[in-house]
Design a protein around this motif. Structure first.
Motif, PDB file in Angstrom:
ATOM      1  N   PRO A  61      -7.711 -29.739  12.379  1.00 39.55           N
ATOM      2  CA  PRO A  61      -7.889 -28.283  12.333  1.00 39.55           C
ATOM      3  C   PRO A  61      -7.406 -27.571  13.598  1.00 39.55           C
ATOM      4  O   PRO A  61      -6.859 -26.475  13.523  1.00 39.55           O
ATOM      5  N   ALA A  62      -7.575 -28.202  14.743  1.00 38.62           N
ATOM      6  CA  ALA A  62      -7.086 -27.601  15.987  1.00 38.62           C
ATOM      7  C   ALA A  62      -5.561 -27.561  16.001  1.00 38.62           C
ATOM      8  O   ALA A  62      -4.957 -26.573  16.427  1.00 38.62           O
ATOM      9  N   LEU A  63      -4.929 -28.621  15.538  1.00 39.87           N
ATOM     10  CA  LEU A  63      -3.464 -28.648  15.493  1.00 39.87           C
ATOM     11  C   LEU A  63      -2.917 -27.608  14.528  1.00 39.87           C
ATOM     12  O   LEU A  63      -1.896 -26.956  14.819  1.00 39.87           O
ATOM     13  N   VAL A  64      -3.578 -27.431  13.393  1.00 42.18           N
ATOM     14  CA  VAL A  64      -3.142 -26.406  12.433  1.00 42.18           C
ATOM     15  C   VAL A  64      -3.283 -25.023  13.049  1.00 42.18           C
ATOM     16  O   VAL A  64      -2.397 -24.169  12.912  1.00 42.18           O
ATOM     17  N   SER A  65      -4.368 -24.787  13.754  1.00 37.29           N
ATOM     18  CA  SER A  65      -4.583 -23.496  14.395  1.00 37.29           C
ATOM     19  C   SER A  65      -3.554 -23.246  15.496  1.00 37.29           C
ATOM     20  O   SER A  65      -3.012 -22.143  15.621  1.00 37.29           O
ATOM     21  N   ILE A  66      -3.270 -24.267  16.291  1.00 35.65           N
ATOM     22  CA  ILE A  66      -2.285 -24.124  17.366  1.00 35.65           C
ATOM     23  C   ILE A  66      -0.900 -23.861  16.791  1.00 35.65           C
ATOM     24  O   ILE A  66      -0.170 -22.980  17.269  1.00 35.65           O
ATOM     25  N   THR A  67      -0.522 -24.603  15.751  1.00 32.73           N
ATOM     26  CA  THR A  67       0.801 -24.381  15.164  1.00 32.73           C
ATOM     27  C   THR A  67       0.882 -23.032  14.454  1.00 32.73           C
ATOM     28  O   THR A  67       1.969 -22.455  14.358  1.00 32.73           O
ATOM     29  N   HIS A  68      -0.245 -22.511  13.985  1.00 34.17           N
ATOM     30  CA  HIS A  68      -0.255 -21.161  13.422  1.00 34.17           C
ATOM     31  C   HIS A  68       0.145 -20.150  14.498  1.00 34.17           C
ATOM     32  O   HIS A  68       0.940 -19.239  14.249  1.00 34.17           O
ATOM     33  N   ARG A  69      -0.369 -20.316  15.694  1.00 36.48           N
ATOM     34  CA  ARG A  69      -0.004 -19.428  16.799  1.00 36.48           C
ATOM     35  C   ARG A  69       1.455 -19.623  17.208  1.00 36.48           C
ATOM     36  O   ARG A  69       2.164 -18.660  17.478  1.00 36.48           O
ATOM     37  N   VAL A  70       1.893 -20.874  17.245  1.00 32.37           N
ATOM     38  CA  VAL A  70       3.279 -21.163  17.634  1.00 32.37           C
ATOM     39  C   VAL A  70       4.247 -20.552  16.626  1.00 32.37           C
ATOM     40  O   VAL A  70       5.265 -19.953  17.006  1.00 32.37           O
ATOM     41  N   THR A  71       3.953 -20.677  15.334  1.00 33.91           N
ATOM     42  CA  THR A  71       4.846 -20.099  14.334  1.00 33.91           C
ATOM     43  C   THR A  71       4.824 -18.574  14.398  1.00 33.91           C
ATOM     44  O   THR A  71       5.829 -17.932  14.078  1.00 33.91           O
ATOM     45  N   GLY A  72       3.733 -17.987  14.816  1.00 29.76           N
ATOM     46  CA  GLY A  72       3.699 -16.541  15.029  1.00 29.76           C
ATOM     47  C   GLY A  72       4.655 -16.118  16.122  1.00 29.76           C
ATOM     48  O   GLY A  72       5.376 -15.125  15.990  1.00 29.76           O
ATOM     49  N   VAL A  73       4.694 -16.877  17.201  1.00 27.72           N
ATOM     50  CA  VAL A  73       5.645 -16.594  18.284  1.00 27.72           C
ATOM     51  C   VAL A  73       7.076 -16.823  17.799  1.00 27.72           C
ATOM     52  O   VAL A  73       7.984 -16.032  18.105  1.00 27.72           O
ATOM     53  N   MET A  74       7.285 -17.897  17.031  1.00 29.84           N
ATOM     54  CA  MET A  74       8.624 -18.162  16.494  1.00 29.84           C
ATOM     55  C   MET A  74       9.082 -17.017  15.597  1.00 29.84           C
ATOM     56  O   MET A  74      10.258 -16.619  15.650  1.00 29.84           O
ATOM     57  N   LEU A  75       8.205 -16.490  14.786  1.00 35.08           N
ATOM     58  CA  LEU A  75       8.556 -15.363  13.923  1.00 35.08           C
ATOM     59  C   LEU A  75       8.883 -14.120  14.739  1.00 35.08           C
ATOM     60  O   LEU A  75       9.808 -13.378  14.413  1.00 35.08           O
ATOM     61  N   PHE A  76       8.139 -13.900  15.794  1.00 39.61           N
ATOM     62  CA  PHE A  76       8.396 -12.747  16.652  1.00 39.61           C
ATOM     63  C   PHE A  76       9.777 -12.843  17.294  1.00 39.61           C
ATOM     64  O   PHE A  76      10.534 -11.877  17.304  1.00 39.61           O
ATOM     65  N   VAL A  77      10.110 -14.011  17.827  1.00 37.25           N
ATOM     66  CA  VAL A  77      11.424 -14.210  18.446  1.00 37.25           C
ATOM     67  C   VAL A  77      12.518 -14.205  17.378  1.00 37.25           C
ATOM     68  O   VAL A  77      13.587 -13.606  17.566  1.00 37.25           O
ATOM     69  N   GLY A  78      12.268 -14.840  16.254  1.00 31.53           N
ATOM     70  CA  GLY A  78      13.258 -14.905  15.185  1.00 31.53           C
ATOM     71  C   GLY A  78      13.520 -13.571  14.528  1.00 31.53           C
ATOM     72  O   GLY A  78      14.551 -13.380  13.872  1.00 31.53           O
ATOM     73  N   LEU A  79      12.600 -12.635  14.710  1.00 32.34           N
ATOM     74  CA  LEU A  79      12.797 -11.301  14.157  1.00 32.34           C
ATOM     75  C   LEU A  79      14.037 -10.632  14.753  1.00 32.34           C
ATOM     76  O   LEU A  79      14.676  -9.816  14.089  1.00 32.34           O
ATOM     77  N   ILE A  80      14.393 -11.011  15.963  1.00 36.46           N
ATOM     78  CA  ILE A  80      15.610 -10.480  16.591  1.00 36.46           C
ATOM     79  C   ILE A  80      16.824 -10.843  15.745  1.00 36.46           C
ATOM     80  O   ILE A  80      17.660  -9.987  15.429  1.00 36.46           O
ATOM     81  N   PHE A  81      16.938 -12.100  15.354  1.00 36.48           N
ATOM     82  CA  PHE A  81      18.077 -12.543  14.548  1.00 36.48           C
ATOM     83  C   PHE A  81      18.036 -11.930  13.151  1.00 36.48           C
ATOM     84  O   PHE A  81      19.063 -11.514  12.620  1.00 36.48           O
ATOM     85  N   ALA A  82      16.844 -11.853  12.568  1.00 34.27           N
ATOM     86  CA  ALA A  82      16.726 -11.305  11.221  1.00 34.27           C
ATOM     87  C   ALA A  82      17.095  -9.824  11.199  1.00 34.27           C
ATOM     88  O   ALA A  82      17.821  -9.366  10.299  1.00 34.27           O
ATOM     89  N   LEU A  83      16.629  -9.075  12.186  1.00 36.03           N
ATOM     90  CA  LEU A  83      16.965  -7.650  12.230  1.00 36.03           C
ATOM     91  C   LEU A  83      18.445  -7.433  12.528  1.00 36.03           C
ATOM     92  O   LEU A  83      19.056  -6.496  12.000  1.00 36.03           O
ATOM     93  N   TRP A  84      19.017  -8.279  13.375  1.00 36.77           N
ATOM     94  CA  TRP A  84      20.453  -8.171  13.656  1.00 36.77           C
ATOM     95  C   TRP A  84      21.257  -8.417  12.378  1.00 36.77           C
ATOM     96  O   TRP A  84      22.192  -7.664  12.066  1.00 36.77           O
ATOM     97  N   ALA A  85      20.900  -9.466  11.633  1.00 35.12           N
ATOM     98  CA  ALA A  85      21.615  -9.761  10.392  1.00 35.12           C
ATOM     99  C   ALA A  85      21.399  -8.646   9.371  1.00 35.12           C
ATOM    100  O   ALA A  85      22.341  -8.253   8.665  1.00 35.12           O
ATOM    101  N   PHE A  86      20.213  -8.100   9.306  1.00 32.70           N
ATOM    102  CA  PHE A  86      19.930  -7.010   8.377  1.00 32.70           C
ATOM    103  C   PHE A  86      20.735  -5.764   8.741  1.00 32.70           C
ATOM    104  O   PHE A  86      21.341  -5.123   7.876  1.00 32.70           O
ATOM    105  N   ASP A  87      20.777  -5.447  10.026  1.00 34.12           N
ATOM    106  CA  ASP A  87      21.545  -4.288  10.490  1.00 34.12           C
ATOM    107  C   ASP A  87      23.035  -4.475  10.229  1.00 34.12           C
ATOM    108  O   ASP A  87      23.708  -3.561   9.752  1.00 34.12           O
ATOM    109  N   ALA A  88      23.525  -5.676  10.533  1.00 30.86           N
ATOM    110  CA  ALA A  88      24.954  -5.933  10.316  1.00 30.86           C
ATOM    111  C   ALA A  88      25.306  -5.886   8.835  1.00 30.86           C
ATOM    112  O   ALA A  88      26.366  -5.377   8.458  1.00 30.86           O
TER     113      ALA A  88
END
Length: 167
Positions: A61-88
């Motif tokens: 359960p701790a690992l699932v919770s930690i990876t939930h936070r990590v994937t949240g950060v990954m989504l935040f950073v990855g939003l840059i690429f997604a918005l760039w592709a959407f804009d383009a």
């Protein structure tokens, strides 16, 4: 009747068997000196100086919770690429064709898209688990372990399906 007294620690001295504490009430009254004497020596707690988190085996359960936070950060950073592709893709027909070509033929673009979809899948499934726990469903030890296993299985299936779709 209750009496609330807030104290401010001004001085703390310790010897082998005596603990002296100087406190002053926050309302400005006279400070007091409290001395505690023990027949046995007063020992400081033996706490680790440097706690190496890599050596501690975390429960699932701790690992699932930690990876939930990590994937949240990954989504935040990855939003840059997604918005760039959407804009383009919305800027012109050439921009749309460039994004489409990149997602069809560029290994790195496919990897980023699959990584974002994987992070979204894990974050979504683990987020549903956290919401269920906020509603006091399976918030005990056994329930947490059971829902963690469900999160891992469902997220892995969705991630594999996303990989099949992207590649």
């Amino acid at each position: 009747m209750s009496l609330d007294l807030w104290l401010r620690v001004q001085n703390l001295k310790s010897s082998k068997s005596t603990l002296t504490l100087t406190v002053a009430p926050c309302d400005g009254q006279v400070e007091r000196v409290i001395t505690v004497t023990s027949k046995k020596p007063i020992k400081a707690a033996k706490r680790p100086v440097n706690l190496d988190l890599g050596t501690i085996k975390q429960p699932l359960p701790a690992l699932v919770s930690i990876t939930h936070r990590v994937t949240g950060v990954m989504l935040f950073v990855g939003l840059i690429f997604a918005l760039w592709a959407f804009d383009a893709s919305l800027s012109s027909q050439q921009g749309f064709d460039a994004v489409k070509h990149a997602l069809e033929h560029n290994f790195f673009a496919k990897l980023v898209a699959w990584g974002l979809l994987s992070a979204l899948a894990w974050h979504f499934v683990a987020g549903v688990r956290h919401l269920a726990m906020d509603l006091h469903y399976a918030d005990d030890r056994e329930g947490g372990m059971r829902t963690s296993k469900i999160v891992v299985v469902v997220a892995v299936v969705v991630i594999v399906l996303a990989g099949v779709w992207v590649w």
